[in-house]
Design a protein around this motif. Structure first.
Motif, PDB file in Angstrom:
ATOM      1  N   ARG A  66       1.913   8.569   4.710  1.00 49.67           N
ATOM      2  CA  ARG A  66       2.614   8.367   5.761  1.00 49.67           C
ATOM      3  C   ARG A  66       4.117   8.865   5.791  1.00 49.67           C
ATOM      4  NH1 ARG A  66      -0.320   3.013   6.516  1.00 49.67           N
ATOM      5  NH2 ARG A  66      -0.637   2.949   9.056  1.00 49.67           N
ATOM      6  N   ARG A  81      -1.062   6.588   1.630  1.00 50.56           N
ATOM      7  CA  ARG A  81       0.046   7.307   0.679  1.00 50.56           C
ATOM      8  C   ARG A  81       0.958   8.469   1.156  1.00 50.56           C
ATOM      9  NH1 ARG A  81      -0.236   9.067  -3.748  1.00 50.56           N
ATOM     10  NH2 ARG A  81      -2.471   9.930  -4.024  1.00 50.56           N
ATOM     11  N   PHE A 123       3.697  -1.216   4.559  1.00 52.42           N
ATOM     12  CA  PHE A 123       2.324  -1.284   4.650  1.00 52.42           C
ATOM     13  C   PHE A 123       1.829  -2.221   3.449  1.00 52.42           C
ATOM     14  CE2 PHE A 123       3.700   2.192   7.125  1.00 52.42           C
ATOM     15  CZ  PHE A 123       3.450   1.921   8.385  1.00 52.42           C
ATOM     16  N   TYR A 124       0.933  -3.278   3.817  1.00 58.98           N
ATOM     17  CA  TYR A 124       0.410  -4.064   2.807  1.00 58.98           C
ATOM     18  C   TYR A 124      -0.836  -4.579   3.193  1.00 58.98           C
ATOM     19  CZ  TYR A 124       1.951  -8.097   5.831  1.00 58.98           C
ATOM     20  OH  TYR A 124       2.151  -9.076   6.810  1.00 58.98           O
ATOM     21  N   ILE A 141       0.679  -1.085   0.023  1.00 57.79           N
ATOM     22  CA  ILE A 141      -0.150  -0.072   0.006  1.00 57.79           C
ATOM     23  C   ILE A 141       0.839   1.242   0.055  1.00 57.79           C
ATOM     24  CG2 ILE A 141      -1.676   1.330   1.276  1.00 57.79           C
ATOM     25  CD1 ILE A 141      -2.486  -1.558   2.396  1.00 57.79           C
ATOM     26  N   GLU A 142       2.042   1.254   0.844  1.00 61.24           N
ATOM     27  CA  GLU A 142       2.807   2.476   1.008  1.00 61.24           C
ATOM     28  C   GLU A 142       3.990   2.179   1.828  1.00 61.24           C
ATOM     29  OE1 GLU A 142       1.138   6.012   3.141  1.00 61.24           O
ATOM     30  OE2 GLU A 142      -0.204   4.506   4.291  1.00 61.24           O
ATOM     31  N   CYS A 143       4.966   3.070   1.729  1.00 60.74           N
ATOM     32  CA  CYS A 143       6.105   2.985   2.427  1.00 60.74           C
ATOM     33  C   CYS A 143       6.369   4.202   3.415  1.00 60.74           C
ATOM     34  CB  CYS A 143       7.372   2.615   1.478  1.00 60.74           C
ATOM     35  SG  CYS A 143       7.370   1.058   0.444  1.00 60.74           S
TER      36      CYS A 143
END
Lengths: 217, 313
Positions: free
Chosen positions: B23, B21, A56-57, A44-46
């Motif tokens: 963070r 998106r 995050f997954y 999802i995002e890093c």
């Protein structure tokens, strides 16, 4: 630069995220680009930190966890030319006057320097944004001269004004908005670091270089 | 095309499924503290699962409708004339009240057509700490008029489905819940028996950032100097006081306190129901089980979603 990289360490952060531990901040930011570019299913995002990367997954979107981890491993070992981290130099004008530099005296005392010498030393070096966190747009800067390392306040202040430049131990940073905090405030900048109406919403990004300039106002 | 907030209660905010998106820029995930409850309520009124609704805290809320809408809510055991997990029709002039919950802390209300506020950084959620998003970046106040979008089926609200959502999704508050945890990275530096063998009390300084607990101090077996790294909703941090904090949706993006454990994702809805004075316990489960439980719930959710849409078609 040493080419041999220590083994990459991946540890779970609960059931929907992992943390990739790497030797340094450069490696963390590079791994972020590599993993984003690899477009691994489920990611999802890093979120990078000093020497790690939070990934995050979506557990439902991955086949097996072991396979997911090896995908991350191989992405972070790839020779992806697009993974270069661009580093901009950004100047931050700041006032170090007594009215805004709430703890400059304390930092000076601790360093056994005059307040003026503290400011000169602080402004002489270039910092690097390791990561953004704590509050939206808050840059964690590395590069604080050793002499200026000052312990945090035992009891945090209820409110540190927006724009405050502060030292907490060996770390230094800028408070984008008023918030509680235990760091030593040595100056203030009028520059807006976070604006939710822009995308990206931040002035400083991980990997950028920062220099403070003394304004006379 | 609006609702009137007659009484805003303790803390009512506009929330959707949160802000992903961002963070990496220090922006919290935010969103409904029980995203599952929010999306289930949305489906029941015919909205997209990601539509914005309201998060209500500890009741005392009264809302007046100015046109015909479907509503549905999920969450704690609140005193509401409409049962949780069912859609109900409201007409112009109707009011709905949320009284104090018998058990629990929060509930999520979906309204057909959804709350209409600007999308900021990909979400309509209110970021209370940074004061942006949602309704003017703040909690709702008495007298606010909050815009609604158009209901899917034109002016009149969609037909009410006879389906209701499973109870464990819609009534998530429990007396003295036991939250399931997986080991955190610093599990070893504590005597973890101290976390799983006793109960903790929720303290009054808990908020959307985290549930602060009071119990027997968790002493560190060794002193470690940690560099800050990513944390997430569910992470249980232990600050130097030895009193754990369960992070929730508005938590900061990175943190430097030791992470003893993480509440598993499927139990976060129950963590979001904890209010000051409540008791909570923790029980360890294997990480693979936590992921499997989440996969299962997501499968069940997808079936529920498909079933609802087939019924409407």
């Amino acid at each position: 630069m040493p080419r041999s990289r220590a083994k990459i360490d991946i540890v779970p952060l609960g059931d929907s995220a992992v943390v990739l531990r790497v030797p340094n901040n450069d490696a963390a930011l590079k791994a972020q680009r590599q993993i984003e570019n690899a477009q691994i299913a489920g990611v999802i995002e890093c979120a990078p930190a000093y020497d790690s990367l939070g990934i995050f997954y979506e557990p439902g979107a991955i086949e097996s966890f072991d396979q997911f981890v090896s995908q991350i491993q191989s992405a972070s070992k790839s020779r992806d030319r697009r993974a270069k981290v661009d580093s901009r130099l950004i100047e931050i004008p700041a006032s170090f006057n007594r009215e805004v530099a709430l703890d400059l005296g304390l930092v000076a005392q601790h360093a056994q320097l005059s307040p003026d010498e503290v400011v000169d030393l602080y402004c002489r070096v270039e910092y690097r944004v390791a990561c953004i966190g704590f509050t939206p747009g808050f840059p964690y800067l590395i590069g604080l001269p050793k002499k200026l390392i000052t312990p945090r306040h035992a009891t945090p202040r209820k409110e540190i004004p927006a724009g405050s430049i502060a030292i907490g131990g060996h770390q230094t940073g800028i408070y984008p908005s008023a918030s509680p905090g235990g760091w030593n405030v040595i100056g203030r900048t009028p520059v807006q670091l976070f604006d939710p109406n822009n995308d990206p919403p931040v002035l400083l990004r991980a990997g950028d270089r920062v220099r403070f300039t003394r304004s006379t106002s | 095309m609006k609702i009137d907030i007659v009484r805003a209660g303790l803390l009512t905010t506009v929330q959707d499924l949160g802000r992903t998106r961002y963070r990496q820029f220090g922006v919290s995930l935010g969103g409904a503290l029980d995203v599952h409850a929010m999306r289930v309520a949305n489906l029941l009124v015919g909205n997209d699962e990601s539509a914005a609704g309201l998060e209500l805290t500890l009741g005392g809320v009264r809302i007046r409708f100015t046109d015909e809408r479907l509503i549905a809510w999920c969450g704690g055991e609140f005193d509401v004339p409409v049962p949780p997990g069912h859609a109900a029709r409201m007409h112009a002039g109707d009011e709905i009240s949320f009284g104090q919950p018998k058990i629990g802390c929060r509930s999520w209300l979906a309204i057909s057509g959804a709350i209409e506020v600007p999308i900021v950084l990909g979400s309509r959620s209110t970021d209370l700490r940074a004061q942006f998003g949602g309704f003017e970046g703040r909690a709702l106040r008495d007298g606010d008029a909050v815009s609604l979008g158009r209901s899917r089926n034109g002016g009149a609200a969609a037909a009410i489905s006879s389906w209701s959502a499973p109870r464990e999704w819609t009534q998530t508050a429990e007396d003295e819940p036991t939250l399931r945890i997986v080991r955190g990275n610093e599990w070893e530096i504590f005597d973890a028996f101290g976390l799983t063998s006793v109960h903790f009390d929720v303290t009054p300084d808990s908020n959307r950032m985290g549930v602060r607990l009071d119990g027997p101090e968790l002493p560190r077996k060794e002193d470690v100097d940690l560099t800050s790294e990513a944390v997430a909703p569910g992470t249980i941090q232990v600050p130097p006081s030895g009193q754990p904090i369960v992070l929730l949706g508005d938590c900061q993006t990175i943190g430097g306190y030791p992470k003893i454990a993480h509440v598993i994702t499927v139990d976060l809805p129950r963590a979001a129901q904890l209010r000051p004075g409540d008791r909570v316990r923790f029980r360890e489960v294997p990480l693979e089980q936590a992921r499997e439980l989440l996969r299962q719930r997501e499968n069940d959710y997808r079936c529920f979603k498909t079933g609802l849409s087939l019924q409407r078609a």
